[in-house]
Design an enzyme around this catalytic site. Structure first.
Site, short mmCIF file in Angstrom:
data_model
loop_
_atom_site.label_atom_id
_atom_site.label_comp_id
_atom_site.label_asym_id
_atom_site.label_seq_id
_atom_site.Cartn_x
_atom_site.Cartn_y
_atom_site.Cartn_z
CE1 TYR A 99 -9.42 2.96 1.23
CE2 TYR A 99 -8.98 1.76 -0.80
CZ TYR A 99 -8.72 1.98 0.54
OH TYR A 99 -7.76 1.24 1.17
NE ARG A 156 -11.61 -2.26 14.80
CZ ARG A 156 -11.69 -0.96 15.06
NH1 ARG A 156 -11.22 -0.07 14.18
NH2 ARG A 156 -12.23 -0.53 16.16
CB THR A 165 4.42 2.90 -3.89
OG1 THR A 165 4.24 4.31 -3.68
CG2 THR A 165 3.11 2.18 -3.58
N GLY A 193 -4.79 3.74 13.73
CA GLY A 193 -5.66 2.62 13.39
C GLY A 193 -5.15 1.35 14.01
CG ASN A 207 -2.89 0.60 9.80
OD1 ASN A 207 -2.66 -0.22 8.93
ND2 ASN A 207 -3.93 0.47 10.63
CE LYS A 215 -5.97 4.00 1.77
NZ LYS A 215 -5.07 4.02 2.94
CB SER A 240 -5.08 0.87 -1.20
OG SER A 240 -5.86 -0.01 -2.00
#
Length: 248
Positions: free
Chosen positions: A156, A16, A236, A13, A90, A160, A143
């Protein structure tokens, strides 16, 4: 932070947002970067930015959700750079802000493919090189929603949370071999994943009073990739402006 010249990182990733700033941060410390993304045009621009800043980087337009493609990527990177020391997982997908009952099955599978299966496939393929490195690191960009439910975006969040479980499993299994595996859990960061019309609302919810910048995540990536993080694994690291303190 110590110089990391002579090491190679694979960043997914990378075209950007946070991916691009991770590449810049690592390249500034001497790391050669294999930049991976599906957007070939934007990836080329990102590589040029890293090279213009004095770094070493090459583009790889690959969909690593395929195990065969991940293995081929690793072979190419090792041939181009002589080895692999760091993986930065990423790349990620969000899709919509739906609940589980409204999440399309195909979208959910794609979330798992990108957020879980791709990091697993890439790490498996890179293991021989990580095992031969004296500075092996695997870094997941997860996340805060993988830690605390947000009340939406359930697909999502599930992906995650699974990613964090994968990180802990890898950390436990690979620690005896000197491969350190950690995750960063960003909160609201100024990227395309946070629509402009949500900035004001996000800022009101965060104790620091603003959303984060991609470079603030990249600084933690650089730390975890460095020798200073030599006793850190299976962790984490939340980077969210205090959002989890107040339960968001």
């Amino acid at each position: 932070m110590s110089d990391m010249s002579g090491r190679t990182a694979v960043v997914t990733g990378a075209a950007r947002g946070m991916g691009r700033t991770h590449c810049l941060a690592l390249a500034a410390r001497g790391v050669a970067i294999a930049m991976v993304d599906l957007d070939e045009a934007e990836l080329g621009q990102a590589v040029q930015e890293v090279v213009k800043a004095g770094g070493t980087a090459r583009p790889y337009a690959v969909d690593i959700t395929s195990g065969a493609a991940a293995a081929d990527l690793v072979t190419r990177v090792a041939a181009d750079f002589g080895g692999i020391d760091v993986l930065v997982h990423n790349a990620g997908l969000l899709f919509s802000l739906t609940g589980l009952a409204d999440t399309d099955d195909q979208d959910f599978r794609r979330l798992l493919d990108v957020n879980v299966h791709a990091p697993l496939a890439l790490t498996r393929a890179a293991l021989p090189y990580l095992r031969s490195s004296s500075h092996a690191r695997v870094i997941f960009i997860s996340s805060q929603w993988g830690q605390v439910p947000a009340g939406h975006s359930y697909g999502y969040m599930v992906s995650k949370a699974a990613q964090l479980g994968l990180m802990k499993t890898m950390a436990t299994e690979f620690a005896p071999e000197g491969i350190l595996v950690n995750a960063i859990a960003p909160g609201a960061i100024r990227t395309r994943m946070v629509p402009d019309d949500r900035y004001e609302e996000e800022c009101r919810l965060i104790p620091i009073g603003r959303i984060g910048e991609p470079q603030e995540i990249s600084a933690v990536v650089a730390f975890l990739a460095s020798d200073e993080a030599s006793f850190v694994t299976g962790q984490t690291i939340p980077v969210n402006g205090g959002a989890l303190v107040v339960g968001i």
